[in-house]
Design a protein around this motif. Structure first.
Motif, PDB file in Angstrom:
ATOM      1  N   ILE A 161       2.224   2.402  -3.491  1.00 41.74           N
ATOM      2  CA  ILE A 161       1.330   2.890  -4.546  1.00 41.74           C
ATOM      3  C   ILE A 161       1.076   4.371  -4.320  1.00 41.74           C
ATOM      4  O   ILE A 161       0.470   4.772  -3.330  1.00 41.74           O
ATOM      5  N   HIS A 162       1.575   5.188  -5.230  1.00 42.39           N
ATOM      6  CA  HIS A 162       1.386   6.636  -5.122  1.00 42.39           C
ATOM      7  C   HIS A 162       0.182   7.011  -5.960  1.00 42.39           C
ATOM      8  O   HIS A 162       0.025   6.537  -7.076  1.00 42.39           O
ATOM      9  N   TYR A 163      -0.638   7.872  -5.406  1.00 46.09           N
ATOM     10  CA  TYR A 163      -1.963   8.097  -5.999  1.00 46.09           C
ATOM     11  C   TYR A 163      -2.214   9.576  -6.259  1.00 46.09           C
ATOM     12  O   TYR A 163      -1.947  10.420  -5.399  1.00 46.09           O
ATOM     13  N   PHE A 164      -2.678   9.889  -7.448  1.00 44.97           N
ATOM     14  CA  PHE A 164      -3.143  11.240  -7.771  1.00 44.97           C
ATOM     15  C   PHE A 164      -4.588  11.148  -8.242  1.00 44.97           C
ATOM     16  O   PHE A 164      -4.903  10.339  -9.104  1.00 44.97           O
ATOM     17  N   PRO A 177      -2.474  18.005  -8.375  1.00 45.80           N
ATOM     18  CA  PRO A 177      -3.397  17.560  -7.325  1.00 45.80           C
ATOM     19  C   PRO A 177      -2.622  16.916  -6.181  1.00 45.80           C
ATOM     20  O   PRO A 177      -1.425  16.676  -6.289  1.00 45.80           O
ATOM     21  N   LYS A 178      -3.341  16.653  -5.122  1.00 49.54           N
ATOM     22  CA  LYS A 178      -2.722  16.092  -3.924  1.00 49.54           C
ATOM     23  C   LYS A 178      -2.178  14.686  -4.174  1.00 49.54           C
ATOM     24  O   LYS A 178      -2.838  13.868  -4.797  1.00 49.54           O
ATOM     25  N   GLN A 179      -0.978  14.451  -3.692  1.00 49.81           N
ATOM     26  CA  GLN A 179      -0.393  13.129  -3.858  1.00 49.81           C
ATOM     27  C   GLN A 179      -0.470  12.367  -2.544  1.00 49.81           C
ATOM     28  O   GLN A 179      -0.168  12.909  -1.492  1.00 49.81           O
ATOM     29  N   GLU A 180      -0.901  11.131  -2.613  1.00 51.52           N
ATOM     30  CA  GLU A 180      -0.921  10.316  -1.408  1.00 51.52           C
ATOM     31  C   GLU A 180      -0.661   8.864  -1.779  1.00 51.52           C
ATOM     32  O   GLU A 180      -0.742   8.501  -2.947  1.00 51.52           O
ATOM     33  N   THR A 181      -0.339   8.064  -0.814  1.00 53.93           N
ATOM     34  CA  THR A 181      -0.152   6.647  -1.095  1.00 53.93           C
ATOM     35  C   THR A 181      -1.413   5.894  -0.687  1.00 53.93           C
ATOM     36  O   THR A 181      -2.231   6.398   0.077  1.00 53.93           O
ATOM     37  N   ALA A 182      -1.533   4.690  -1.226  1.00 56.48           N
ATOM     38  CA  ALA A 182      -2.703   3.877  -0.913  1.00 56.48           C
ATOM     39  C   ALA A 182      -2.780   3.605   0.587  1.00 56.48           C
ATOM     40  O   ALA A 182      -3.862   3.467   1.154  1.00 56.48           O
ATOM     41  N   TRP A 183      -1.606   3.555   1.227  1.00 58.53           N
ATOM     42  CA  TRP A 183      -1.576   3.304   2.671  1.00 58.53           C
ATOM     43  C   TRP A 183      -2.220   4.449   3.431  1.00 58.53           C
ATOM     44  O   TRP A 183      -3.031   4.244   4.340  1.00 58.53           O
ATOM     45  N   GLU A 184      -1.898   5.683   3.008  1.00 58.85           N
ATOM     46  CA  GLU A 184      -2.509   6.840   3.658  1.00 58.85           C
ATOM     47  C   GLU A 184      -4.022   6.842   3.443  1.00 58.85           C
ATOM     48  O   GLU A 184      -4.790   7.172   4.342  1.00 58.85           O
ATOM     49  N   MET A 185      -4.432   6.460   2.235  1.00 56.62           N
ATOM     50  CA  MET A 185      -5.867   6.440   1.949  1.00 56.62           C
ATOM     51  C   MET A 185      -6.578   5.405   2.804  1.00 56.62           C
ATOM     52  O   MET A 185      -7.692   5.621   3.279  1.00 56.62           O
ATOM     53  N   LEU A 219       0.827  -1.203   0.000  1.00 55.51           N
ATOM     54  CA  LEU A 219       0.000   0.000   0.000  1.00 55.51           C
ATOM     55  C   LEU A 219       0.863   1.257   0.000  1.00 55.51           C
ATOM     56  O   LEU A 219       0.533   2.253  -0.634  1.00 55.51           O
ATOM     57  N   LYS A 220       2.001   1.191   0.717  1.00 52.04           N
ATOM     58  CA  LYS A 220       2.881   2.354   0.759  1.00 52.04           C
ATOM     59  C   LYS A 220       3.600   2.546  -0.569  1.00 52.04           C
ATOM     60  O   LYS A 220       4.123   3.626  -0.836  1.00 52.04           O
TER      61      LYS A 220
END
Lengths: 350, 377
Positions: free
Chosen positions: A183-186, B70-78, A180-181
């Motif tokens: 995978i970076h998500y926009f 846009p805001k960047q986050e990791t799946a872990w944070e989500m 999970l850490k």
């Protein structure tokens, strides 16, 4: 060396060229490996001018042409990201290839996003068990990314990796948390944000050098609805693909873009399902994979590939992710299909 | 909201960027002042128009890109964010489990089914549960209910409110004050409503749920004018709904009719002889699609067991819930795009208005009150 070029070919201002030639700097080789200050003191050019010369020379040095044997050797080294579905891996020649753009198109609900999530997980499989061991970047335009779904797939992937290599130290660090850490998500709400993320990619790849996968799910969404002018749209798409393919080559990335389907009406009046965004876009991806239904079975068809014969395979979407259809269920389904045919015939007879 | 967003990208942003004044000045002069102009132009176009070197142009685009990023986050944070409310309860425990928490916040959820399958009941029930406080699974917000088919069923709503008040005494005092009903007669009015009236309403009255009942009715009226003519406003409307859902954190539920499945090509992998109306261009815009069918079984009141039939251990993602109960049962067939990834079925019951049924099934663990969609025993 055949990268050597005369300096006056590079288009410097006449003043600069004459200064360089006066000090006997004739070809790019003469300037190579010099600091701007050194060049400045040698030629009498200002620091700014000499910096520009050094920069341009290093930028224009052309790489040597490779022979085909070299290319074949390089290409056989290109790692592939496994999809956890053997049939699709075989279809793609080992999985989703790095250094290429793969398009996944299909009707809504067929599993495009599921496929993307699966690859986001499987790109992180450690190198020691045959994976790529990289991280993933997910550019979400439709808001369909769900972390709970990723968790499902990740826990199954972790279980699988640990079951095949129990005493591997890499396998111990491969956990749901690490996936999970990685995978970076926009979340992009319009196409400007998509463009901004793609322009930002070089910086991002510097700070996260482990990223081996970039997913845009879906490329069609904003580009189909935010534009009234199709020419401008195609221009932007081509430009975007251009920078993506460059990054894919230089940073050893796999790029996956998903696309929607649309109905194309032919001159004869018959209609056909094709991937959206038009003909020009069709040239942009290296590989095009089309997903569709056939008798309630999900089928993946390779419709464009430079190196593999195009064909179709079956797959299924499970809680664990993308998987093969076990032979039992295939035969059952085939029997079902045959039965329905039989029924048709009998009803025709009566 | 769209006007605000459009502003962000078209206004002059040069002064907000940390770049060389010379570059700023050149960009200003050439007219490349907004994010949309600069990011939409190619590297060589900028180089040519601004008469600057590649290096400066790269700096400029990088600065604009990081401004628009846009805001960047990791799946872990989500996954570990707990304060974010991601689902609205349907009021039916079984359905909630089936949808892994309820109807998703953000994105467009479609419920389609034949007439009489209970689409409007579903919409009304959501409209009530949305007003419950967060501790009860609601989102404690108002509801915009856009009617295109018939008059808003006020009588039915009052019946349901009666039961909601019995079941949740701690709920809001007045349910009807927070439901904003709007009747629109045709396609153009619906598109205008979504484009102009809805954003204003949402921002002014703390609306958290939008129900469009139904999209198909407004658009199918125009059927004689050809599929091409309606697909553009339809797509524009769907796209607007997406934007609204994303920027205000709305739950958007659209109800859809069905059409007879023609031809052999199965677009969505749905079994049965009907498919949702409005075609592929609309289907592309939906995040989650639920399909309701009515099973015409009427059985005497028996307390059956919940049969959760797994076809293999989560193998095909297909769980069928069967039930025996009073009332006519309705089967909810879900072709779920998002969560389970497979086509899966669930059966729920919509009880009729008779109050005495309540006593008979109220003791079941799954719970249920008449006048609502029930997760059955």
């Amino acid at each position: 060396m055949n990268t050597n070029r005369p300096l006056d070919e590079l288009g410097f201002p006449a003043v600069v060229i004459s200064r360089l030639l006066e000090s006997d700097f004739v070809s790019t080789d003469d300037v190579q490996n010099l600091q701007p200050a050194e060049l400045g003191s040698a030629t009498g050019l200002s620091l700014k001018e000499s910096a520009e010369v050094v920069r341009l020379v290093s930028a224009t040095s052309i790489s040597e042409p490779q022979d085909v044997l070299q290319i074949i050797e390089d290409e056989s080294d290109i790692p592939h990201i496994v999809t956890f579905c053997e049939a699709i891996d075989t279809l793609l020649g080992g999985g989703i290839p790095l250094r290429a753009i793969t398009e996944i198109s299909g009707t809504p609900g067929i599993g495009k996003t599921q496929m993307c999530l699966q690859v986001c997980v499987s790109v992180q499989v450690p190198v020691s068990v045959g994976g790529v061991g990289g991280q993933a970047l997910f550019i979400d335009t439709e808001g369909s990314f769900t972390s709970s779904r990723i968790k499902d797939m990740a826990s199954h992937a972790v279980h699988h990796v640990q079951s095949i290599s129990t005493d591997n130290p890499d396998a111990a660090t491969f956990t749901v948390e690490s996936i999970l850490k990685g995978i970076h998500y926009f979340r992009c709400h319009n196409y400007i944000e998509v463009l901004a993320v793609i322009r930002h990619l070089p910086t991002l790849l510097q700070s996260h050098p482990n990223i081996r996968l970039v997913v845009i799910d879906s490329v069609a969404f904003h580009f189909r609805h935010d534009f009234s002018d199709n020419v401008a749209r195609t221009g932007l798409l081509c430009q975007m693909t251009h920078s993506l393919i460059q990054l894919a080559g230089s940073h050893n990335l796999a790029v996956i873009v998903t696309n929607q389907m649309t109905t194309k009406i032919e001159n004869s009046g018959s209609s056909q399902l094709v991937a959206a965004l038009g003909e020009t876009w069709g040239h942009c991806p290296t590989l095009r994979l089309s997903l569709h239904w056939q008798h309630h079975i999900r089928v993946a068809t390779l419709i464009k590939a430079p190196h593999i014969r195009t064909s179709s395979v079956n797959f299924q979407v499970t809680v664990a992710g993308i998987r093969d259809i076990s032979s039992g269920s295939v035969t059952q389904n085939m029997a079902e299909a045959q039965n329905s045919k039989k029924r048709k015939w009998t009803s025709d007879d009566s | 909201m769209s006007s605000i967003a459009a502003n962000t990208w078209t206004r002059n942003i040069l002064d907000r960027l940390d770049i060389n004044p010379k570059v700023k000045c050149r960009a200003q002069k050439a007219g490349y002042v907004s994010a949309i102009r600069i990011l939409g132009a190619s590297q060589s176009e900028l180089q040519h128009k601004l008469e600057l070197s590649e290096f400066h142009i790269k700096n400029l685009t990088a600065a604009v890109a990081s401004y628009a990023l846009p805001k960047q986050e990791t799946a872990w944070e989500m996954a570990t964010q707990i304060e974010a409310k991601t689902h609205l309860t349907t009021g039916c425990p079984c359905l909630d489990v089936f949808l892994s928490g309820g109807v998703a916040v953000g994105g467009v959820t479609e419920v389609s089914g034949q007439s009489g399958s209970g689409k409007t009941q579903f919409g009304l029930q959501l409209a009530l549960y949305a007003q419950l406080p967060r501790s009860l699974g609601g989102i404690a917000k108002g509801v915009a209910y856009i009617c295109t088919e018939s008059q808003f069923p006020v009588v039915r709503l009052q019946q349901m409110i009666g039961h909601m008040k019995l079941k949740y005494p701690q709920g809001p005092k007045s349910y009807t004050d927070n439901i904003f009903v709007h009747h629109v007669p045709d396609m153009d009015c619906l598109v205008d409503c979504v484009r102009y009236q809805l954003p204003a309403l949402v921002s002014r009255h703390n609306v958290g749920l939008v129900v469009v009942d139904s999209v198909a009715a407004a658009f199918r009226v125009e059927e004689d004018s050809g599929e091409m003519n309606r697909s553009i406003p339809l797509q524009a409307m769907g796209y607007r709904l997406h934007h609204l859902a994303a920027s205000y954190g709305l739950v958007v539920v659209t109800l859809n009719q069905v059409t007879a499945a023609m031809g052999t090509v199965s677009l969505y992998g749905i079994r049965g002889d009907v498919t949702p109306a409005l075609g592929l261009s609309w289907a592309n815009l939906i995040t989650t699609r639920l399909m309701m069918t009515r099973t015409a079984s009427y059985r005497p009141a028996i307390h059956g067991k919940m049969q959760l039939m797994h076809h293999g251990p989560h193998s095909s993602g297909k769980n069928v819930m069967e039930f025996n109960s009073a009332g006519s049962s309705r089967k909810l067939l879900a072709a779920e795009y998002n969560v389970s990834g497979g086509v899966s079925d669930i059966s729920v019951m919509i009880s009729d208005n008779k109050f005495h049924i309540r006593d008979k099934i109220y003791d079941s663990g799954a719970g249920g009150d008449p006048g609502c969609i029930l997760g059955i025993v």
